[in-house]
Design a protein around this motif. Structure first.
Motif, PDB file in Angstrom:
ATOM      1  N   ALA A 106       0.829  -1.198   0.000  1.00  0.00           N
ATOM      2  CA  ALA A 106       0.000   0.000   0.000  1.00  0.00           C
ATOM      3  C   ALA A 106       0.872   1.260   0.000  1.00  0.00           C
ATOM      4  N   ALA A 107       1.970   1.239   0.803  1.00  0.00           N
ATOM      5  CA  ALA A 107       2.859   2.409   0.848  1.00  0.00           C
ATOM      6  C   ALA A 107       3.550   2.628  -0.507  1.00  0.00           C
ATOM      7  N   GLU A 108       3.993   1.521  -1.119  1.00  0.00           N
ATOM      8  CA  GLU A 108       4.625   1.650  -2.434  1.00  0.00           C
ATOM      9  C   GLU A 108       3.632   2.180  -3.469  1.00  0.00           C
ATOM     10  N   GLU A 109       2.395   1.661  -3.414  1.00  0.00           N
ATOM     11  CA  GLU A 109       1.386   2.141  -4.362  1.00  0.00           C
ATOM     12  C   GLU A 109       1.103   3.632  -4.147  1.00  0.00           C
ATOM     13  N   GLU A 110       1.062   4.053  -2.900  1.00  0.00           N
ATOM     14  CA  GLU A 110       0.843   5.474  -2.614  1.00  0.00           C
ATOM     15  C   GLU A 110       2.002   6.328  -3.127  1.00  0.00           C
ATOM     16  N   THR A 111       3.224   5.835  -2.946  1.00  0.00           N
ATOM     17  CA  THR A 111       4.396   6.572  -3.452  1.00  0.00           C
ATOM     18  C   THR A 111       4.381   6.668  -4.975  1.00  0.00           C
TER      19      THR A 111
END
Length: 821
Positions: A106-111
Motif C-alpha cells: 500500500a505504501a509503495e502504491e501510494e508513493t
C-alpha cells in the motif's frame, strides 16, 4: 566373579560405595528398577540388602495398567494441545507477515501514485510554457513582417528540429528562409485535417482557428477534475445475497448493502408499488438482486435449521461421562423412597411442605468418585416422547418391583416403554425386608414379560434392595456402573453444548426457567441457545443442590435462566454462534407452530363456537354487528354490554351502519367470530368470501331474538355448578390379593348403596386418605352395577392399593347443573 561392593543403606548411616571399574568420571552407577515379583511366587530377598520385595496383587496390576493408559492419554492430549498452539502461532505469524506485506504494498502504491501525479503536473506546466512561447513568437513575427519571405508566411527561431530545418532550406545555411510550400490539396473530399506536428506557420494560418491559452487551461482542469472524480468514486462490491421465500424490502436492501430508496425505485420501474416494510416474494427479490448486479442464492425457509446440530465427534476426542438413569415401576413400589435413599435426602418430605430444590434431575456422587445422573421425569408418556424425538436422554432404566406385590400392571407398562426405547434394564427388587417378601416370585413373573434375570440364566441384572433399611444400595450402584461400562458412554466436552429439556416452567421473579440435561459439550454462562421455539442467553446456571455454577459438562442436569419464552418438555436444546441466528430459528419454529395451530383450528359457525364454549375454550364472544340505522346499532350494543358478567362478555369487533361487505368478513374470519345483520344483507362477494372462510352470518329483524341468542351463548360460556350427591357407606371386612388385579376389598354395605364407576373416598379413622374412582364391583363372582345396604361385595380402586381392614368407603356421585345469566 564377585559382586560389586555396596554401601551402607541404613537410615542415617554413611553412604559409601566405590565407583564401578569402567566408569572413569567418578559418578555412582545408576540403579535400574527393581524386578517385579511374579504372581504366586514366594517373596524374594535382594542379595546383600536384606530387603523383601512386595508381591503385586491382580487389582494393583490392573490399577497400574489403567494409570499407564491414563498417563498416555493425558500425554497425547498435551501433545495435541501443544501442536495446536504451535499451529496457531504459525498462523498468527503468517497473518502478521501478510499484513506487513500488504502495508508495504500500500505504501509503495501510494508513493507511485504521488510520483505519477507530480510528473503529470510537470508535463502540464511544460505544455503551458511551450504554448506561451509559441504565442510570443507569433506576436514577434506579426510586429516585424520583413523577416518573412512572403506575406502570410512567418519564420522564427524555434526549438523544434523540423521547423529549424524548414527555415534553413535545402542548403542548410542559417539565415535563409525556406521556400513557401504549396497549398495542401483538397482532392480527398475536402479533408483539411491538420497533419503532423503543430508549427508556428500552421498555427498562424488564416484558414484555421487558433486555440487560446484559456481554452487549453480549461481542458486541462476538466481532465484533472474527471481524474479526481474517478479516483474518489468507490468500487462497487458484488455480494452473494441470500433470498428466502419471502423478504421485506428493508431486509433485501440491507443484504445487498444498497439504499432502500434505490430498491423502491427499482421496484417501481418493474411496476411493483411497495413500501420499505412491505414483504415481497422470492421471484421479485431475485429480479431486484440481478438488477443491482449481485449474485442470488435462493434458499427455502426451512434451510435455516441446516447446520444447527453439529456432526458426530471423532472417537479421539471423546471422554467418559456419567450414565443417565430413569427409575420406573408400579405405584407404591418404592420408587421415590429408593431415589431418596440413593440421594440420602428426603425429597418427598421437602416437597410436602416448604421450598424444594427439586428440578427434575440430579446427580449422585459415589465414594469412588464416579457419578450417576437420575431423571425424575413426569411419567411414562414424557419418557417415550423424549425417546421418539431421538434425544436419547436416558441410558439405563431401573425397574423397581416390590417383593411383596410382585409384577403389577404399571410394571408391565414400564417394561414396554423401556423395550420400545431399546434401553437396558436393571431390576431393583424393593421391600425385601418385609415379612411377606418373595424375590423368587418376582424373578419368575418377570419371565412372562421377556425379562430373564441373571439368576435364571439371563443377562438382566437383578438386585434385592430395601429403600427403608438402605440395604444393598451399593450393589445397585455397582450394577448401574457395570452396565454403563458395558455401554461405553462417552461424550466430547470441548464443543458447543446440546441436550434435551427435561421440564420448563414460568416463575414469578425469575421468568421462564428450563431444566436441561447436557448431552454433549459444555454449557457456559453467557452462551446463546435455542430450546424448541424459544431462545435466549444463559444468565445463570443452577445445579440440583441450588448452587450457582459457571458451566455444566456432559450428563449434567442444570436449571437455565435467561429464556425469552417457555419451551416444552422434550424439546432439543442447543448452543448457537450468535443471537441473530437463535432469533431466526426461534421465529421460524414459532411460525410453523402458529400455522399448525391455525390449520388444526376450526372457526366458523355459531354451532362450532358453541361447542368450544361448552368445552371451556372461550370466555369471550367476538361478533361483528351491522344494522340498518344508528338507533338499532346503539340499542344492540347497549343491551350486549349489559349481558356481560365477571366471567363472560361480548366483544364487539366492529359495529357500523350499512350492508355487510368483504372487510367485515375478513375481520370476523381473523378473530374467529360471527356476524350479526339486523335488517341488512350481505353482498354476493361477501357471501362467497364468508362461504370460503367458514364465517357464519345470522340475519335478524327483531331485536329480542338477537339478545336471546347472545344470552344463550353467554350462558353456555359459564362454568356449570358441580354438586355432590351421597350414595352410601361400605366397611372393609377383609383384603384379598388377586393376581393381575391387585388388592380387592371384601366389604359390607352399611348405609345406602354402592355403584360401579362412582366416585369413592377411603376413610381411615374418619380421615380421608384417598379419593378416586371405583373400578371393580363384584357380588360373589359376578360383576354387578350396584349393591344395596346389608349385602356383601368386593371392590377395588382405580390405581390405588393401600387399603386395610376396618377402613370405610364413602360412595358419591357428581352432578353438573347449568347456570343461567
Amino acid at each position: 566373579m564377585s559382586a560389586p561392593a555396596t554401601g551402607d543403606v541404613r537410615p542415617g548411616g554413611p553412604r559409601m560405595s566405590a565407583p564401578a571399574t569402567g566408569d572413569r568420571s567418578g559418578r555412582a552407577p545408576q540403579r535400574g528398577p527393581a524386578p517385579t515379583a511374579q504372581r504366586g511366587a514366594a517373596p524374594s530377598t535382594q542379595r546383600g540388602t536384606g530387603m523383601v520385595l512386595k508381591t503385586l496383587t491382580e487389582e494393583e496390576k490392573q490399577q497400574r495398567v489403567r494409570d499407564d493408559v491414563l498417563r498416555n492419554r493425558v500425554g497425547e492430549m498435551r501433545r495435541a494441545a501443544e501442536e495446536d498452539m504451535r499451529r496457531r502461532q504459525d498462523d498468527l505469524s503468517r497473518a502478521v507477515a501478510e499484513r506487513e506485506a500488504a502495508s508495504r504494498r500500500a505504501a509503495e502504491e501510494e508513493t507511485r501514485k504521488k510520483a505519477e501525479e507530480e510528473a503529470r503536473k510537470k508535463a502540464e506546466a511544460e505544455a503551458i510554457r511551450r504554448l506561451a512561447d509559441k504565442e510570443k513568437a507569433a506576436a514577434a513575427l506579426a510586429a516585424n513582417p520583413a523577416t518573412s519571405a512572403a506575406p502570410g508566411r512567418a519564420a522564427e527561431a524555434e526549438d523544434d528540429e523540423e521547423g529549424a530545418s524548414r527555415r534553413r532550406g535545402a542548403g542548410g545555411a542559417p539565415g535563409k528562409v525556406a521556400p513557401a510550400r504549396p497549398a495542401p490539396s483538397k482532392t480527398r473530399g475536402g479533408d483539411d485535417r491538420r497533419r503532423g506536428k503543430l508549427t508556428i506557420s500552421t498555427a498562424l494560418d488564416e484558414n484555421e482557428r487558433v486555440r487560446s491559452v484559456a481554452s487549453f487551461r480549461r481542458r486541462v482542469e476538466r481532465e484533472k477534475r474527471l481524474m479526481q472524480q474517478s479516483a474518489l468514486a468507490p468500487t462497487k462490491v458484488l455480494r452473494d445475497v441470500v433470498v428466502p421465500e419471502t423478504i421485506t424490502v428493508q431486509e433485501l436492501a440491507s443484504r445487498m448493502a444498497e439504499r432502500g430508496v434505490d430498491v423502491i425505485k427499482a421496484l417501481m420501474k418493474m411496476g411493483v408499488m411497495a413500501t420499505i416494510n412491505q414483504v415481497i416474494d422470492a421471484d421479485t427479490a431475485e429480479l431486484i438482486v440481478s438488477e443491482f448486479g449481485h449474485r442470488v442464492q435462493r434458499v427455502a425457509e426451512s434451510d435455516i435449521e441446516i447446520g444447527l446440530v453439529e456432526d458426530a465427534d471423532d472417537d479421539s476426542v471423546l471422554l467418559p461421562r456419567p450414565p443417565v438413569v430413569t427409575v420406573m415401576g408400579h405405584v407404591d413400589h418404592g420408587k421415590t423412597s429408593l431415589l431418596d435413599a440413593l440421594r440420602q435426602t428426603d425429597v418427598a418430605g421437602g416437597e410436602a411442605g416448604g421450598i424444594t430444590q427439586h428440578i427434575g434431575a440430579y446427580q449422585v456422587h459415589l465414594k469412588s468418585g464416579k457419578a450417576i445422573t437420575f431423571l425424575d421425569t413426569p411419567g411414562h408418556e414424557a419418557f417415550t416422547q423424549m425417546r421418539a424425538r431421538g434425544a436419547k436422554a436416558t441410558d439405563i432404566v431401573v425397574l423397581v418391583v416390590a417383593a411383596d406385590d410382585s409384577v403389577m400392571p404399571q410394571t408391565v407398562e414400564a417394561i414396554h416403554h423401556a423395550t420400545a426405547a431399546k434401553v437396558p434394564i436393571v431390576v431393583a427388587i424393593n421391600k425385601c425386608d418385609k415379612p411377606g417378601a418373595n424375590p423368587d416370585k418376582v424373578r419368575r413373573e418377570l419371565l412372562q414379560h421377556g425379562i430373564v434375570v441373571e439368576q435364571l440364566g439371563g443377562e438382566v441384572q437383578a438386585v434385592e434392595v430395601s429403600a427403608k433399611a438402605k440395604t444393598n444400595l451399593d450393589q445397585l450402584e455397582e450394577q448401574i456402573l457395570l452396565q454403563a461400562e458395558i455401554l461405553d458412554l462417552k461424550a466430547n466436552p470441548d464443543r458447543r453444548a446440546d441436550g434435551v429439556v427435561i421440564e420448563a416452567k414460568l416463575e414469578r421473579g425469575r421468568g421462564s426457567v428450563a431444566t436441561v440435561l447436557v448431552q454433549r459439550g459444555t454449557l457456559h454462562v453467557g452462551d446463546v441457545f435455542v430450546a424448541g421455539n424459544a431462545y435466549g442467553r444463559v444468565r445463570a446456571l443452577i445445579d440440583d443442590k441450588g448452587k450457582n455454577v459457571v458451566e455444566a459438562g456432559p450428563a449434567t442436569p442444570v436449571e437455565v435462566l435467561g429464556l425469552q419464552g417457555t419451551p416444552e418438555a422434550g424439546d432439543e436444546f442447543m448452543v448457537v454462534e450468535n443471537e441473530a441466528r437463535a432469533r431466526e430459528v426461534a421465529e421460524f419454529r414459532q411460525r410453523k407452530l402458529r400455522d399448525a395451530r391455525a390449520a388444526a383450528g376450526n372457526r366458523g359457525t355459531l354451532e362450532q363456537m358453541f361447542s368450544k364454549i361448552k368445552a371451556g375454550e372461550a370466555k369471550e364472544l367476538p361478533i361483528v354487528i351491522k344494522t340498518d340505522v344508528q338507533g338499532s346499532l346503539e340499542a344492540i350494543l347497549g343491551s350486549a354490554q349489559k349481558l356481560a358478567t365477571e366471567e363472560v362478555a361480548v366483544r364487539v369487533l366492529h359495529g357500523a351502519v350499512g350492508a355487510i361487505n368483504e372487510s367485515d368478513i375478513a375481520l370476523a374470519a381473523a378473530s374467529g367470530g360471527a356476524i350479526i345483520g339486523f335488517n341488512v344483507r350481505a353482498s354476493k362477494q361477501a357471501r362467497d368470501l364468508a362461504e370460503r372462510d367458514g364465517v357464519d352470518i345470522r340475519y335478524y329483524s327483531i331485536i329480542y331474538n338477537v339478545l336471546d341468542d347472545l344470552k344463550a351463548l353467554l350462558s353456555g360460556m359459564l362454568a356449570p355448578t358441580v354438586r355432590e350427591r351421597f350414595l352410601g357407606y361400605a366397611e372393609i371386612r377383609e383384603v384379598f390379593n388377586i393376581t393381575k388385579i391387585g388388592k380387592v376389598a371384601g366389604c359390607m354395605v352399611t348405609e345406602g348403596l354402592v355403584k360401579r364407576g362412582a366416585k369413592v373416598r377411603l376413610l381411615r379413622d374418619n380421615v380421608v386418605i384417598h379419593e378416586g374412582q371405583l373400578s371393580t364391583l363384584k357380588r360373589f363372582k359376578d360383576d354387578v352395577r350396584e349393591v344395596k345396604q346389608g349385602m356383601d361385595c368386593g371392590m377395588s380402586f382405580e390405581n390405588y392399593d393401600d387399603i386395610k381392614q376396618g377402613d370405610m368407603i364413602e360412595c358419591f356421585e357428581l352432578e353438573t347443573v347449568a347456570r343461567q345469566l
